[in-house]
Design a protein around this motif. Structure first.
Motif, PDB file in Angstrom:
ATOM      1  N   GLU A 175      -1.387   0.517   8.636  1.00  0.00           N
ATOM      2  CA  GLU A 175      -0.495  -0.297   7.536  1.00  0.00           C
ATOM      3  C   GLU A 175       0.806   0.642   7.364  1.00  0.00           C
ATOM      4  OE1 GLU A 175      -2.192   1.835   3.657  1.00  0.00           O
ATOM      5  OE2 GLU A 175      -2.756  -0.126   3.807  1.00  0.00           O
ATOM      6  N   ASN A 176       1.038   1.940   7.753  1.00  0.00           N
ATOM      7  CA  ASN A 176       2.271   2.468   7.385  1.00  0.00           C
ATOM      8  C   ASN A 176       3.285   2.127   8.589  1.00  0.00           C
ATOM      9  OD1 ASN A 176       4.335   4.270   6.888  1.00  0.00           O
ATOM     10  ND2 ASN A 176       2.831   6.047   6.371  1.00  0.00           N
ATOM     11  N   SER A 206      -4.472  -4.434  10.213  1.00  0.00           N
ATOM     12  CA  SER A 206      -3.423  -3.836   9.611  1.00  0.00           C
ATOM     13  C   SER A 206      -2.371  -3.614  10.341  1.00  0.00           C
ATOM     14  CB  SER A 206      -3.832  -2.424   8.728  1.00  0.00           C
ATOM     15  OG  SER A 206      -4.801  -2.835   7.660  1.00  0.00           O
ATOM     16  N   TRP A 225     -10.331   5.722   7.527  1.00  0.00           N
ATOM     17  CA  TRP A 225      -9.519   5.637   6.498  1.00  0.00           C
ATOM     18  C   TRP A 225      -8.243   6.483   6.978  1.00  0.00           C
ATOM     19  CZ3 TRP A 225      -7.026  10.020   4.539  1.00  0.00           C
ATOM     20  CH2 TRP A 225      -7.600  11.343   4.752  1.00  0.00           C
ATOM     21  N   ILE A 226      -8.254   7.353   7.579  1.00  0.00           N
ATOM     22  CA  ILE A 226      -7.135   7.920   8.419  1.00  0.00           C
ATOM     23  C   ILE A 226      -6.427   6.804   9.567  1.00  0.00           C
ATOM     24  CG2 ILE A 226      -6.090   9.437  10.100  1.00  0.00           C
ATOM     25  CD1 ILE A 226      -8.027  11.403   8.911  1.00  0.00           C
ATOM     26  N   TYR A 233      -6.622   3.527   9.269  1.00  0.00           N
ATOM     27  CA  TYR A 233      -6.120   2.432   8.481  1.00  0.00           C
ATOM     28  C   TYR A 233      -4.979   2.759   7.871  1.00  0.00           C
ATOM     29  CZ  TYR A 233      -6.061  -1.031   4.795  1.00  0.00           C
ATOM     30  OH  TYR A 233      -5.678  -2.166   4.171  1.00  0.00           O
ATOM     31  N   SER A 234      -4.602   3.869   7.451  1.00  0.00           N
ATOM     32  CA  SER A 234      -3.498   4.575   6.708  1.00  0.00           C
ATOM     33  C   SER A 234      -2.292   4.356   8.004  1.00  0.00           C
ATOM     34  CB  SER A 234      -3.615   5.967   6.225  1.00  0.00           C
ATOM     35  OG  SER A 234      -4.550   5.980   5.136  1.00  0.00           O
ATOM     36  N   HIS A 264       0.868  -1.190   0.039  1.00  0.00           N
ATOM     37  CA  HIS A 264      -0.064   0.000   0.057  1.00  0.00           C
ATOM     38  C   HIS A 264       0.838   1.160  -0.110  1.00  0.00           C
ATOM     39  CE1 HIS A 264      -3.276  -2.589   0.933  1.00  0.00           C
ATOM     40  NE2 HIS A 264      -2.627  -3.221   1.579  1.00  0.00           N
ATOM     41  N   SER A 291       4.940   4.621  10.809  1.00  0.00           N
ATOM     42  CA  SER A 291       4.066   4.807  12.155  1.00  0.00           C
ATOM     43  C   SER A 291       4.822   4.683  13.617  1.00  0.00           C
ATOM     44  CB  SER A 291       2.435   4.512  12.119  1.00  0.00           C
ATOM     45  OG  SER A 291       1.813   4.717  10.973  1.00  0.00           O
ATOM     46  N   GLU A 330       2.278   5.056   1.155  1.00  0.00           N
ATOM     47  CA  GLU A 330       2.666   5.267   2.624  1.00  0.00           C
ATOM     48  C   GLU A 330       1.996   6.790   2.928  1.00  0.00           C
ATOM     49  OE1 GLU A 330       6.786   5.431   3.265  1.00  0.00           O
ATOM     50  OE2 GLU A 330       7.066   3.338   2.414  1.00  0.00           O
ATOM     51  N   LEU A 331       1.904   7.178   4.152  1.00  0.00           N
ATOM     52  CA  LEU A 331       1.214   8.328   4.590  1.00  0.00           C
ATOM     53  C   LEU A 331       2.258   9.551   3.925  1.00  0.00           C
ATOM     54  CD1 LEU A 331       0.073   7.882   8.227  1.00  0.00           C
ATOM     55  CD2 LEU A 331      -1.503   8.385   6.067  1.00  0.00           C
TER      56      LEU A 331
END
Length: 174
Positions: free
Chosen positions: A40-41, A63, A33-34, A36-37, A16, A44, A18-19
């Motif tokens: 998965e990053n 995630s 959605w934030i 989730y981002s 996916h 983070s 990246e932020l």
């Protein structure tokens, strides 16, 4: 939200984006959605991942469980999640403590056990035990992992009464 299906095995991963701002603070509201981002990053912060591990959405928790930056303590807690998807993701994470993998190898959900069987980080004795699992795909993946190569999706020959996955790995036998 619908419960996601467990992974086929730990060898298949989605990549996916990246932020843009990896220092984002975990959103405690309905901005899934934030969350989730962040979950998965891999950039983070551990404290944001620990907070995201408490999210009400199984996709977010899954995630977090899949994220290689998630601390082992958070993975241990996620291993007790009600969602088989989340527990399966924990089994695939290379930072998951061995004792957690030992417990997940006895999970009631075959998808979770299959993820344990497909993980190169699973202790040898657990993989050997999983070669006798009730689920044929779990046995196949444990044998493939023991043999040092990723599980190969294929159908067993159920018409052959002598077919045994243990025969695929020399010296394994039962």
């Amino acid at each position: 939200m619908n419960e996601p299906k467990p992974r086929d095995n730990c060898q298949v991963k989605a990549v996916h984006g990246e932020l843009l701002f990896p220092q984002a603070i975990y959103a405690s509201d309905d901005d899934s959605w934030i969350n989730y981002s962040i979950a998965e990053n891999p950039s983070s912060r551990p404290e944001d991942l620990a907070e995201a591990a408490k999210d009400g959405d199984a996709m977010v928790r899954g995630s977090v469980a899949d994220n290689p930056s998630t601390p082992p303590e958070a993975l241990a807690k996620l291993a007790e999640d009600e969602s088989a998807y989340v527990r399966s993701s924990v089994a695939c994470n290379p930072r998951t403590p061995h004792e957690v993998l030992v417990n997940l190898a006895e999970d009631e959900d075959y998808g979770v056990r299959r993820s344990v069987a497909g993980s190169a980080h699973t202790p040898h004795e657990v993989l050997v035990k999983l070669t006798g699992d009730d689920d044929v795909a779990t046995r196949r993946d444990a044998i493939a992992t023991l043999a040092g190569h990723p599980p190969v999706p294929r159908e067993p020959d159920f018409d052959d009464p002598d077919f045994d996955f243990a025969d695929e790995v020399p010296g394994l036998g039962r």
